[in-house]
Design a protein around this motif. Sequence first.
Motif, PDB file in Angstrom:
ATOM      1  N   SER A 174       0.833  -1.210   0.000  1.00 34.58           N
ATOM      2  CA  SER A 174       0.000   0.000   0.000  1.00 34.58           C
ATOM      3  C   SER A 174       0.863   1.253   0.000  1.00 34.58           C
ATOM      4  CB  SER A 174      -0.928   0.009   1.216  1.00 34.58           C
ATOM      5  OG  SER A 174      -1.805  -1.084   1.173  1.00 34.58           O
ATOM      6  N   ASP A 175       1.893   1.263   0.830  1.00 32.85           N
ATOM      7  CA  ASP A 175       2.802   2.413   0.862  1.00 32.85           C
ATOM      8  C   ASP A 175       3.468   2.624  -0.492  1.00 32.85           C
ATOM      9  OD1 ASP A 175       2.213   2.868   3.519  1.00 32.85           O
ATOM     10  OD2 ASP A 175       4.078   1.996   4.285  1.00 32.85           O
ATOM     11  N   PHE A 176       3.887   1.541  -1.113  1.00 34.90           N
ATOM     12  CA  PHE A 176       4.540   1.627  -2.419  1.00 34.90           C
ATOM     13  C   PHE A 176       3.599   2.257  -3.446  1.00 34.90           C
ATOM     14  CE2 PHE A 176       5.760   0.120  -6.580  1.00 34.90           C
ATOM     15  CZ  PHE A 176       7.138   0.232  -6.576  1.00 34.90           C
ATOM     16  N   ILE A 177       2.370   1.776  -3.489  1.00 32.63           N
ATOM     17  CA  ILE A 177       1.401   2.301  -4.456  1.00 32.63           C
ATOM     18  C   ILE A 177       1.112   3.774  -4.180  1.00 32.63           C
ATOM     19  CG2 ILE A 177      -1.002   2.152  -5.238  1.00 32.63           C
ATOM     20  CD1 ILE A 177      -0.739  -0.927  -4.694  1.00 32.63           C
ATOM     21  N   LEU A 178       0.916   4.124  -2.930  1.00 34.18           N
ATOM     22  CA  LEU A 178       0.619   5.519  -2.599  1.00 34.18           C
ATOM     23  C   LEU A 178       1.775   6.444  -2.972  1.00 34.18           C
ATOM     24  CD1 LEU A 178      -1.201   5.012   0.799  1.00 34.18           C
ATOM     25  CD2 LEU A 178      -2.226   5.740  -1.371  1.00 34.18           C
ATOM     26  N   ARG A 179       2.997   5.997  -2.760  1.00 34.52           N
ATOM     27  CA  ARG A 179       4.158   6.820  -3.138  1.00 34.52           C
ATOM     28  C   ARG A 179       4.304   6.927  -4.653  1.00 34.52           C
ATOM     29  NH1 ARG A 179       7.254   3.745   1.130  1.00 34.52           N
ATOM     30  NH2 ARG A 179       6.962   4.985   2.988  1.00 34.52           N
ATOM     31  N   ALA A 180       3.895   5.895  -5.359  1.00 35.09           N
ATOM     32  CA  ALA A 180       3.997   5.902  -6.823  1.00 35.09           C
ATOM     33  C   ALA A 180       2.905   6.743  -7.470  1.00 35.09           C
ATOM     34  CB  ALA A 180       3.934   4.469  -7.358  1.00 35.09           C
ATOM     35  N   HIS A 181       1.859   7.046  -6.732  1.00 35.50           N
ATOM     36  CA  HIS A 181       0.738   7.850  -7.245  1.00 35.50           C
ATOM     37  C   HIS A 181       0.991   9.301  -6.856  1.00 35.50           C
ATOM     38  CE1 HIS A 181      -3.797   8.794  -7.284  1.00 35.50           C
ATOM     39  NE2 HIS A 181      -3.350   8.781  -8.517  1.00 35.50           N
ATOM     40  N   THR A 182       1.795   9.979  -7.659  1.00 40.12           N
ATOM     41  CA  THR A 182       2.327  11.289  -7.287  1.00 40.12           C
ATOM     42  C   THR A 182       1.397  12.456  -7.575  1.00 40.12           C
ATOM     43  OG1 THR A 182       3.474  11.445  -9.406  1.00 40.12           O
ATOM     44  CG2 THR A 182       4.703  10.495  -7.540  1.00 40.12           C
ATOM     45  N   SER A 183       0.354  12.228  -8.345  1.00 41.94           N
ATOM     46  CA  SER A 183      -0.651  13.260  -8.607  1.00 41.94           C
ATOM     47  C   SER A 183      -1.937  12.543  -9.019  1.00 41.94           C
ATOM     48  CB  SER A 183      -0.184  14.218  -9.705  1.00 41.94           C
ATOM     49  OG  SER A 183      -0.380  13.650 -10.982  1.00 41.94           O
ATOM     50  N   PRO A 184      -3.046  13.260  -9.088  1.00 44.45           N
ATOM     51  CA  PRO A 184      -4.301  12.594  -9.469  1.00 44.45           C
ATOM     52  C   PRO A 184      -4.257  11.904 -10.834  1.00 44.45           C
ATOM     53  CG  PRO A 184      -4.771  14.725  -8.510  1.00 44.45           C
ATOM     54  CD  PRO A 184      -3.272  14.652  -8.679  1.00 44.45           C
ATOM     55  N   THR A 185      -3.348  12.329 -11.699  1.00 46.68           N
ATOM     56  CA  THR A 185      -3.282  11.740 -13.040  1.00 46.68           C
ATOM     57  C   THR A 185      -1.914  11.151 -13.362  1.00 46.68           C
ATOM     58  OG1 THR A 185      -2.749  13.892 -14.004  1.00 46.68           O
ATOM     59  CG2 THR A 185      -5.088  13.258 -13.944  1.00 46.68           C
ATOM     60  N   THR A 186      -1.162  10.755 -12.341  1.00 44.05           N
ATOM     61  CA  THR A 186       0.152  10.146 -12.566  1.00 44.05           C
ATOM     62  C   THR A 186       0.353   8.974 -11.617  1.00 44.05           C
ATOM     63  OG1 THR A 186       1.095  12.280 -13.201  1.00 44.05           O
ATOM     64  CG2 THR A 186       2.650  10.538 -12.604  1.00 44.05           C
ATOM     65  N   LEU A 187       0.733   7.843 -12.196  1.00 42.48           N
ATOM     66  CA  LEU A 187       1.083   6.660 -11.405  1.00 42.48           C
ATOM     67  C   LEU A 187       2.325   6.047 -12.035  1.00 42.48           C
ATOM     68  CD1 LEU A 187       0.407   4.534  -9.175  1.00 42.48           C
ATOM     69  CD2 LEU A 187      -0.880   3.304 -10.950  1.00 42.48           C
ATOM     70  N   TYR A 188       3.408   5.986 -11.261  1.00 45.81           N
ATOM     71  CA  TYR A 188       4.619   5.325 -11.738  1.00 45.81           C
ATOM     72  C   TYR A 188       4.404   3.822 -11.646  1.00 45.81           C
ATOM     73  CZ  TYR A 188       6.968   9.721 -12.163  1.00 45.81           C
ATOM     74  OH  TYR A 188       7.317  10.979 -12.580  1.00 45.81           O
ATOM     75  N   THR A 189       4.747   3.116 -12.726  1.00 45.70           N
ATOM     76  CA  THR A 189       4.367   1.713 -12.839  1.00 45.70           C
ATOM     77  C   THR A 189       5.529   0.730 -12.900  1.00 45.70           C
ATOM     78  OG1 THR A 189       4.250   1.959 -15.235  1.00 45.70           O
ATOM     79  CG2 THR A 189       2.201   2.288 -13.986  1.00 45.70           C
TER      80      THR A 189
END
Length: 151
Positions: free
Chosen positions: A15-30
């Motif tokens: 969960s922490d990893f996903i939340l940190r990767a979601h850096t803005s409402p329209t950006t998710l590092y994958t």
Amino acid sequence: MTQMPFLCSAIRWGSDFILRAHTSPTTLYTQVGDHYSDHNCWERPEDMNTQRTLYKITSDSPGTEVAADAAAALASASIHLFAFADSYRGSYQGSCPFYCSYTGYQDELLWIASWLPKATENSQYLIYLSNHQGWSQAVSEFSWVNKFAGA
């Protein structure tokens, strides 16, 4: 020994990893790294000297599959926390240093139970809401301390 601490740790890490990767409402590092060079190298990531390319999805370059998977993972963490909150009821007042809830915990349980059917499509939470509707109160506003209006 129970495996629950290990399960909780794994859920928290993911969960922490996903939340940190979601850096803005329209950006998710994958992803990190180049799949060709990564698959040709059998070293620890810390020892690799290949380029560590970052890949992301955005509103201009969507990736519905990975965004939906990330949302599902966070929803599963929510289910675990709801079960914990409901199973071990007790006011936060006893351990709260500041911003303590003085209205009790029933509104928070109803609040999360009202969101989980949307996240999980599981009707058990609607049954929970129905079984606990006696907790609800008529209020005129939603606030940090009283969430009955949202539930």
